[in-house]
Motif scaffolding. Structure first.
Motif, PDB file in Angstrom:
ATOM      1  N   ARG A  56      73.248  37.650  73.204  1.00  0.00           N
ATOM      2  CA  ARG A  56      72.320  37.454  72.266  1.00  0.00           C
ATOM      3  C   ARG A  56      71.698  35.983  72.347  1.00  0.00           C
ATOM      4  NH1 ARG A  56      74.002  38.090  66.049  1.00  0.00           N
ATOM      5  NH2 ARG A  56      71.918  37.003  66.185  1.00  0.00           N
ATOM      6  N   VAL A  57      70.299  36.069  72.319  1.00  0.00           N
ATOM      7  CA  VAL A  57      69.574  34.942  72.405  1.00  0.00           C
ATOM      8  C   VAL A  57      69.745  33.944  71.165  1.00  0.00           C
ATOM      9  CG1 VAL A  57      67.204  33.610  72.712  1.00  0.00           C
ATOM     10  CG2 VAL A  57      68.094  35.878  73.964  1.00  0.00           C
ATOM     11  N   SER A  58      70.188  32.708  71.182  1.00  0.00           N
ATOM     12  CA  SER A  58      70.323  31.823  70.125  1.00  0.00           C
ATOM     13  C   SER A  58      68.961  31.601  69.411  1.00  0.00           C
ATOM     14  CB  SER A  58      70.958  30.637  70.312  1.00  0.00           C
ATOM     15  OG  SER A  58      69.943  29.776  71.344  1.00  0.00           O
ATOM     16  N   VAL A  59      69.238  31.110  68.301  1.00  0.00           N
ATOM     17  CA  VAL A  59      67.837  30.879  67.527  1.00  0.00           C
ATOM     18  C   VAL A  59      67.133  29.774  68.157  1.00  0.00           C
ATOM     19  CG1 VAL A  59      66.995  29.932  64.962  1.00  0.00           C
ATOM     20  CG2 VAL A  59      68.963  31.794  65.202  1.00  0.00           C
ATOM     21  N   LYS A  60      67.805  28.706  68.592  1.00  0.00           N
ATOM     22  CA  LYS A  60      67.126  27.600  69.193  1.00  0.00           C
ATOM     23  C   LYS A  60      66.602  28.332  70.439  1.00  0.00           C
ATOM     24  CE  LYS A  60      67.883  23.001  71.377  1.00  0.00           C
ATOM     25  NZ  LYS A  60      68.885  22.083  71.430  1.00  0.00           N
ATOM     26  N   GLY A  61      67.350  29.003  71.242  1.00  0.00           N
ATOM     27  CA  GLY A  61      66.785  29.610  72.414  1.00  0.00           C
ATOM     28  C   GLY A  61      65.341  30.394  72.077  1.00  0.00           C
ATOM     29  N   LEU A 106      63.321  29.833  69.546  1.00  0.00           N
ATOM     30  CA  LEU A 106      62.233  28.729  69.219  1.00  0.00           C
ATOM     31  C   LEU A 106      61.823  28.043  70.606  1.00  0.00           C
ATOM     32  CD1 LEU A 106      64.170  27.180  66.174  1.00  0.00           C
ATOM     33  CD2 LEU A 106      61.918  28.414  65.972  1.00  0.00           C
ATOM     34  N   VAL A 107      62.657  27.704  71.416  1.00  0.00           N
ATOM     35  CA  VAL A 107      62.321  27.082  72.528  1.00  0.00           C
ATOM     36  C   VAL A 107      61.213  28.238  73.349  1.00  0.00           C
ATOM     37  CG1 VAL A 107      62.990  26.288  74.929  1.00  0.00           C
ATOM     38  CG2 VAL A 107      63.902  25.388  72.776  1.00  0.00           C
ATOM     39  N   GLU A 108      61.995  29.335  73.305  1.00  0.00           N
ATOM     40  CA  GLU A 108      61.285  30.559  74.381  1.00  0.00           C
ATOM     41  C   GLU A 108      59.759  30.867  73.932  1.00  0.00           C
ATOM     42  OE1 GLU A 108      61.642  35.231  75.149  1.00  0.00           O
ATOM     43  OE2 GLU A 108      63.448  34.036  74.632  1.00  0.00           O
ATOM     44  N   HIS A 109      59.636  30.754  72.450  1.00  0.00           N
ATOM     45  CA  HIS A 109      58.273  31.037  71.853  1.00  0.00           C
ATOM     46  C   HIS A 109      57.327  29.898  71.675  1.00  0.00           C
ATOM     47  CE1 HIS A 109      59.228  35.491  71.857  1.00  0.00           C
ATOM     48  NE2 HIS A 109      60.288  35.006  71.598  1.00  0.00           N
ATOM     49  N   ALA A 110      57.783  28.824  71.734  1.00  0.00           N
ATOM     50  CA  ALA A 110      57.043  27.615  71.307  1.00  0.00           C
ATOM     51  C   ALA A 110      55.748  27.111  72.308  1.00  0.00           C
ATOM     52  CB  ALA A 110      57.956  26.307  70.947  1.00  0.00           C
ATOM     53  N   ALA A 124      58.755  33.152  67.115  1.00  0.00           N
ATOM     54  CA  ALA A 124      60.279  33.552  67.744  1.00  0.00           C
ATOM     55  C   ALA A 124      61.081  34.523  66.798  1.00  0.00           C
ATOM     56  CB  ALA A 124      60.863  32.218  67.393  1.00  0.00           C
ATOM     57  N   GLY A 125      60.402  35.055  65.614  1.00  0.00           N
ATOM     58  CA  GLY A 125      61.146  35.954  64.888  1.00  0.00           C
ATOM     59  C   GLY A 125      62.329  35.527  64.268  1.00  0.00           C
ATOM     60  N   VAL A 126      62.207  34.353  63.667  1.00  0.00           N
ATOM     61  CA  VAL A 126      63.383  33.755  63.017  1.00  0.00           C
ATOM     62  C   VAL A 126      62.941  33.059  61.636  1.00  0.00           C
ATOM     63  CG1 VAL A 126      64.493  33.085  64.969  1.00  0.00           C
ATOM     64  CG2 VAL A 126      63.041  31.420  64.162  1.00  0.00           C
ATOM     65  N   SER A 183      65.319  27.997  59.521  1.00  0.00           N
ATOM     66  CA  SER A 183      65.981  27.871  60.583  1.00  0.00           C
ATOM     67  C   SER A 183      65.880  26.870  61.521  1.00  0.00           C
ATOM     68  CB  SER A 183      66.542  29.065  61.324  1.00  0.00           C
ATOM     69  OG  SER A 183      65.525  29.559  61.726  1.00  0.00           O
ATOM     70  N   PHE A 184      64.499  26.361  61.588  1.00  0.00           N
ATOM     71  CA  PHE A 184      63.802  25.708  62.543  1.00  0.00           C
ATOM     72  C   PHE A 184      64.722  24.249  62.364  1.00  0.00           C
ATOM     73  CE2 PHE A 184      60.984  21.841  63.584  1.00  0.00           C
ATOM     74  CZ  PHE A 184      60.607  22.530  65.037  1.00  0.00           C
ATOM     75  N   TYR A 185      64.736  23.636  61.242  1.00  0.00           N
ATOM     76  CA  TYR A 185      65.347  22.359  61.020  1.00  0.00           C
ATOM     77  C   TYR A 185      66.792  22.309  61.446  1.00  0.00           C
ATOM     78  CZ  TYR A 185      60.673  21.438  59.506  1.00  0.00           C
ATOM     79  OH  TYR A 185      59.424  21.172  59.495  1.00  0.00           O
ATOM     80  N   ASN A 186      67.321  23.542  61.523  1.00  0.00           N
ATOM     81  CA  ASN A 186      68.873  23.494  62.035  1.00  0.00           C
ATOM     82  C   ASN A 186      68.928  22.879  63.486  1.00  0.00           C
ATOM     83  OD1 ASN A 186      69.902  24.217  59.564  1.00  0.00           O
ATOM     84  ND2 ASN A 186      69.658  26.304  59.936  1.00  0.00           N
ATOM     85  N   HIS A 187      67.708  23.108  64.134  1.00  0.00           N
ATOM     86  CA  HIS A 187      67.844  22.818  65.647  1.00  0.00           C
ATOM     87  C   HIS A 187      66.749  21.806  65.959  1.00  0.00           C
ATOM     88  CE1 HIS A 187      70.146  26.419  66.030  1.00  0.00           C
ATOM     89  NE2 HIS A 187      69.292  26.966  65.152  1.00  0.00           N
TER      90      HIS A 187
END
Length: 193
Positions: A3-8, A10-14, A35-37, A41-45
């Motif tokens: 599974r791609v992490s939430v951080k991953g 965010l980085v992938e789509h940003a 990112a579909g999140v 959750s953004f501010y967790n990373h």
């Protein structure tokens, strides 16, 4: 599949969001939606949009392919040939992700007055690394008598980037996929000894 992490995500789509909308036009909501999140959750990373943007710029710069420039001892091609091959690869990179959006470095550079020091520093580091790689080849070309030596290699490297990226901006506005290479070819012709 892992599974791609939430951080991953965010980085992938940003990168695509920043390229399409610029730093100022992209919101955290735009990035999390792409990112579909969940937005929270953004501010967790990332502590800020600036922190994410700086990471995206560093990743983009780090993924630049300098292999067309060859090795220090490469004598199979002239320095201008190696420089042109490098810029052809950069033009292809931009075309693959959408010429209408241009180069991420230029997109972020145009927003640096309002992006903050972290993003500005990442953009400057990206340009400095690119300039340094080109300057090494230009110095070789100057020593071989292939490139004019009336100006420092570093200045000529910056000139090539400026010509290429200026052409890319024109291409971004007009949809002309050849503008950046036409500008680069004129610049390379001007540098020949």
């Amino acid at each position: 599949m892992p599974r791609v992490s939430v951080k991953g995500k965010l980085v992938e789509h940003a990168e695509a969001v920043f390229r399409r909308q610029g730093f100022n036009g992209a919101s955290v909501q735009d990035i999390t939606t792409a990112a579909g999140v969940p937005k929270g959750s953004f501010y967790n990373h990332f502590k800020s949009k600036q922190e994410l943007a700086a990471e995206i710029v560093r990743r983009y710069s780090g993924a630049t392919d300098f292999s067309a420039l060859g090795d220090v001892g490469d004598r199979d091609r002239t320095a201008p040939e190696r420089l042109r091959a490098h810029f052809v690869a950069q033009a292809e990179r931009t075309r693959a992700t959408g010429v209408e959006y241009g180069c991420l470095l230029v997109t972020m550079a145009s927003d640096t007055p309002t992006t903050g020091d972290e993003v500005r520093s990442a953009v400057l580091d990206g340009f400095d690394g690119w300039t340094g790689a080109l300057a090494a080849v230009i110095e070789q070309g100057q020593q071989a008598g292939e490139i004019v030596s009336s100006r420092p290699a570093h200045d000529l490297a910056a000139f090539l980037i400026d010509a290429f990226e200026g052409g890319a901006l024109r291409g971004k506005a007009t949809g002309d996929r050849t503008a950046s290479m036409r500008s680069l070819d004129i610049a390379l012709d001007a540098l020949r000894a």
